[in-house]
Design an enzyme around this catalytic site. Structure first.
Site: not given
Lengths: 201, 251
Positions: B11, B130
């Site tokens: 990330d 997701d």
């Protein structure tokens, strides 16, 4: 110096990056003079066969590359490897550089995912300088939907994906082709690029 | 036979690797180029940068990260986060990425998948999804990092992604993400059965055996993890050794 042929195809930067990393001089170029002066030639390629041949011919490089491939180490990568053959049936029948006998056609594997994308194991068929030091258990990175159909004598290594997929081919002299991306194949790929550079003496 | 892939994910915010400790606290934990290089040495089959830079102006930074990484890491690189247009895809690939991962923007504008695949080829277009269970064996798709339920059925959505030309699906389970109890096997199985394109398992890896478990129980093609690798609880090499010892083909 290795001339990396820049005819508008993708991934040429990663080839250049790999040469830089290995300390081998490389230049992205489409200039006939650079290509004639180079000690070796890499023909990269991502995209469609007819489009690439059109680009090469628009740049006036087809005959030049054919001549150069007879006098100095020459390696095609991915689509660049497919361009070495006599013809392809991608979208339409299209003539290639005809440096190696054979043709290119779609991978007909109804049970498998196409494109053939990912790490697959190289299985050597014949010793060649490009694969020197490459062991039996090494994986390289493939991304393609078409494959070569060639003579046994031109096949140096293959991988298995349903049926056999030619992975490394050559004309027995200066010309080599890799269906996979050595510049994206970790240490194994770097070794192959290094082997290629050694061919230049 | 293709090897099963182990993919560490980084990330990145404003050019630094970050790790959310909880929702409030995000801390910087390193240089993405160095981290990617380290993963490369461990045997990562692919590296994913997930850009969580908030501002549009900050977008250029991730491209610099990719450009620098591509000079010393010679495995495929994927960039996700904030990719909204064909131009974004073009710029990202041009910087040296091999694939992009589109998520929320693809849900809002599915044509992005088709346009991207038509121009750059399916192999560069990964769709990140997701999803969260609403009942056993039924899941819906979320956007904006798992915050907004779009009330779209997961299975219908992944089939649509495939039709539009997606090259692979990176499936993140909101239910198992961060729980560290293993990947969401029922969800993973349902998606793998619904599409032919490769599926990457994401969300939930907490221990060594979780990766092999996903490969044994489903036909997923790859497994992705972030913090587990990041905090050096496991190396990619250890995960591969475990898979190998269980008869799974890895590089």
């Amino acid at each position: 110096m290795i001339a990396i042929i820049d005819y508008g195809a993708g991934n040429i930067f990663s080839v250049k990056n790999a040469l830089d990393y290995l300390g081998i001089k490389g230049e992205l170029t489409s200039s006939p003079r650079d290509i004639e002066n180079a000690d070796g030639i890499i023909l990269p390629g991502v995209g469609a066969f007819p489009w690439a041949m059109k680009k090469l011919s628009e740049s006036g490089l087809v005959d030049l590359l054919k001549h150069q491939a007879a006098v100095k180490p020459f390696m095609g990568i991915c689509l660049g490897m497919q361009l070495l053959f006599e013809k392809s049936f991608e979208f339409e029948e299209c003539t290639g550089l005809s440096l190696i006998k054979g043709y290119v056609d779609i991978m007909d594997e109804p049970e498998l995912v196409i494109p053939h994308m990912g790490w697959n194991k190289l299985e050597c068929d014949k010793d060649c300088k490009l694969l020197e030091g490459i062991g039996d258990d090494e994986f390289v990175y493939f991304v393609h939907s078409y494959k070569a159909f060639c003579e046994k004598e031109n096949l140096y290594a293959h991988c298995s994906y349903g049926s056999s997929v030619p992975a490394v081919v050559g004309d027995g002299k200066y010309v080599y082709g890799c269906q996979f991306h050595p510049e994206k194949s970790g240490e194994t790929g770097l070794k192959i690029i290094k082997n290629f550079s050694k061919l230049m003496g | 036979m293709l090897a099963k892939r182990i993919i560490p994910c980084l990330d990145v915010r404003d050019g630094k690797v970050v790790k959310g400790v909880n929702f409030e606290g995000i801390k910087e934990v390193g240089d993405p180029v160095e981290c990617a290089y380290e993963y490369n040495l461990q045997g990562a089959d692919e590296i994913v940068f997930y850009d969580i830079t908030a501002s549009h102006e900050g977008r250029g930074v991730i491209l610099d990260v990719v450009r620098e990484t591509a000079k010393k890491v010679f495995v495929p690189l994927t960039v996700g986060g904030g990719i909204a247009t064909v131009d974004d895809i073009h710029d990202t690939l041009r910087a040296g990425a091999d694939k992009v991962s589109v998520n929320s923007q693809a849900v809002k504008n599915p044509q992005l998948i088709k346009e991207g695949a038509d121009i750059f080829g399916s192999q560069c277009i990964c769709v990140g999804v997701d999803a969260k269970a609403i009942s056993p064996n039924k899941w819906t798709v979320y956007i904006n990092g798992g915050r907004i339920d779009m009330h779209i059925d997961l299975i219908e959505w992944v089939k649509k992604c495939e039709q539009l030309g997606a090259g692979e699906i990176c499936l993140n389970s909101i239910d198992t993400d961060g729980v560290r109890g293993g990947f969401d096997i029922p969800m993973l199985k349902a998606v793998v059965d619904a599409v032919k394109i490769p599926v990457i398992a994401s969300g939930g890896a907490g221990k060594l055996g979780d990766f092999a478990d996903a490969f044994i129980k489903t036909d997923c093609s790859a497994a992705l993890a972030a913090s587990l690798f990041h905090f050096k609880e496991l190396t990619v090499g250890q995960v591969k050794d475990d898979c190998r010892s269980k008869g799974i083909i890895v590089r």
